[in-house]
Design an enzyme around this catalytic site. Structure first.
Site, PDB file in Angstrom:
ATOM      1  N   HIS A 112      19.306  12.760 -26.484  1.00 24.38           N
ATOM      2  CA  HIS A 112      20.304  13.350 -25.665  1.00 24.38           C
ATOM      3  C   HIS A 112      19.876  14.874 -25.537  1.00 24.38           C
ATOM      4  CE1 HIS A 112      22.000  14.965 -29.766  1.00 24.38           C
ATOM      5  NE2 HIS A 112      22.112  16.097 -28.875  1.00 24.38           N
ATOM      6  N   ASP A 142      19.658   7.390 -30.464  1.00 27.39           N
ATOM      7  CA  ASP A 142      19.492   8.549 -29.893  1.00 27.39           C
ATOM      8  C   ASP A 142      17.991   9.176 -30.545  1.00 27.39           C
ATOM      9  OD1 ASP A 142      20.088  10.846 -28.739  1.00 27.39           O
ATOM     10  OD2 ASP A 142      21.486  11.846 -30.425  1.00 27.39           O
ATOM     11  N   SER A 215      20.243  20.119 -32.826  1.00 23.43           N
ATOM     12  CA  SER A 215      20.131  18.665 -32.474  1.00 23.43           C
ATOM     13  C   SER A 215      18.647  18.293 -32.285  1.00 23.43           C
ATOM     14  CB  SER A 215      20.771  18.361 -31.256  1.00 23.43           C
ATOM     15  OG  SER A 215      22.325  18.275 -31.112  1.00 23.43           O
TER      16      SER A 215
END
Length: 471
Positions: A112, A142, A215
């Protein structure tokens, strides 16, 4: 004076006795300084740029109270921002983290972080900025793999996420809010967490502070080994609230190796639709506990059908590993290589059975059917039903069924969760052939226990537990 002297002496003695214990306790707390010094050079900052279509905004976007002078010059619309217009757009940027897994420039991050990016820029610890190529990304886990043109880069050591234990110390290095190489630490709160819409990842839950920008960054154990990729947080405010989730590094590296070698990820496919087993459904299937994955439908062209699996079977084991909840089944099947056999233990008609299934390769897409309504009646269930033509049943892939066109919310069907528009396929493992046959079938069914009802809803099959004594 003497009592006061004795009182002070007591506390001084107690402090002297506790001092070694306090020092020992302090020595037990982890020191992350060496870990950070060694690992930080292998952590990178990732920025992406993507172009989104621009448009001129109407005055209505800003309400009705717009002075006429603006309309005089601009008409009904504001001009589009400079540089936008037909065929052009506005640039949007995002920030994330990543880490180097090979000295020739392969980098791991979250899918993402780089989704939809037109340009990916990697900033190294030595302040160099390199343009990165997206080798591949897997939305299911992911995980994304990048490549920069460089050599002799600092790399991180990979650990074994299968050996993690709840309560052990971990640390994260990343770029929260764009602040490079920020270090946070905490403990592992839980392992094997399954999150909604993330059926293929047994997440690591931690209380390590993770915020936007973290992230894709690494999660370390005390040996300085990467054990996870920081991926998600649970938040109501947009910031850290004490619950963070990381992708186990064993899962991530398996994905990365497939992306590097094949450009795509292959995962096992069983060809079934599943749902949780409630207590009432467990009772209706003759099971002692509400565990396993209930097969609501079977793809006639899938591996499950070829192995003899049926709708109504409950899968309770895959290759000796318990399927405690339905959401565990996709994960267990997904990690079986397509073409390999998996040994399943199922419950069917209250009996335990074993089946061997040759696992297939995950298909790219799934289909869904449409339905139409007619009317009929079935008073005891509290529903109105209509027959279905053979052509429509064939189109939907069903052998039997009637259409539910109306439901009494206080009746047995309504209390079981049956809705108007559902197709009633079977009750207590008896196929429903027509409205008239349904009347006869319901009259003969027991009222002292929960009965499994198979429905077809919005292109998917599911089971509900029905009690005819209710309503």
């Amino acid at each position: 004076m003497k009592p006061m002297t004795r009182y002070l002496s007591f506390w001084l003695l107690l402090a002297v006795l506790l001092l070694p214990w306090q020092s020992g306790f302090a020595r037990e707390l982890p020191d992350f300084t060496v870990l950070v010094e060694q690992a930080a050079p292998g952590v990178v900052n990732i920025s992406t740029t993507r172009t989104v279509p621009g448009r001129a905004q109407t005055f209505e976007d800003f309400g009705q109270d717009v002075p006429d002078i603006f309309r005089h010059f601009f008409g009904d619309r504001f001009p589009a921002p400079p540089g936008s217009g037909p065929g052009r757009g506005m640039e949007r940027q995002s920030l994330g983290s990543g880490f180097i897994i090979s000295d020739d420039g392969y980098i791991l991050t979250n899918a993402h972080v780089v989704e939809g990016a037109d340009e990916i820029l990697v900033r190294l610890a030595d302040r160099r900025e390199l343009e990165a190529e997206l080798i591949g990304a897997d939305r299911q886990t992911d995980v994304a793999l990048l490549k920069v043109e460089a050599s002799e880069l600092p790399t991180l050591r990979m650990g074994d996420s299968d050996q993690l234990r709840v309560g052990e110390w971990v640390a994260a290095i990343g770029s929260p809010f764009g602040f490079d190489h920020s270090v946070t630490a905490g403990i592992i709160s839980a392992i094997n967490r399954t999150l909604p819409r993330d059926a293929y990842v047994p997440f690591i839950q931690t209380d390590v502070a993770i915020n936007p920008g973290n992230s894709g960054g690494p999660l370390f154990n005390l040996d300085g080994e990467v054990v996870g990729i920081n991926a998600q947080i649970f938040t109501r405010s947009g910031g850290f609230m004490g619950v963070s989730f990381a992708i186990p590094i064993n899962v991530a590296m398996d994905v990365a190796n497939q992306l590097r070698d094949d450009g795509r990820v292959r995962r096992g496919w069983l060809g079934v639709m599943i749902q949780p087993v409630s207590r009432d459904l467990a009772e209706s299937f003759g099971m002692e506990s509400a565990s396993g994955a209930l097969i609501a439908d079977v793809d006639p062209a899938g591996p499950a059908a070829g192995a003899g699996l049926q709708a109504g079977d409950v899968v309770i084991q895959v290759d000796g590993e318990e399927v405690e909840q339905s959401r565990h089944l996709p994960r267990l099947i997904g990690r079986v290589s397509p073409g390999d056999e998996a040994e399943l233990v199922i419950m069917r008609d209250g009996q335990r059975r074993e089946l061997s299934v040759t696992i297939g390769d995950w298909p790219d897409s799934e289909g869904a059917g449409e339905q139409r309504e007619e009317r009929g009646s079935q008073a005891r269930l509290g529903v109105a039903v209509a027959p279905l033509e053979a052509a429509e049943l064939e189109r939907l892939g069903l052998e039997a069924g009637v259409r539910v066109s109306d439901v009494d919310p206080r009746g047995a069907a309504g209390l079981a969760g049956i809705r108007a528009g559902d197709i009633l396929v079977s009750i207590d493992h008896h196929a429903v052939e027509s409205p008239a046959q349904l009347v006869e079938l319901v009259e003969s069914l027991p009222t002292d226990r929960a009965l499994p009802v198979r429905l077809f809803r919005e292109g998917r099959s599911l089971f509900v537990a029905l009690r005819l004594g209710q309503g």
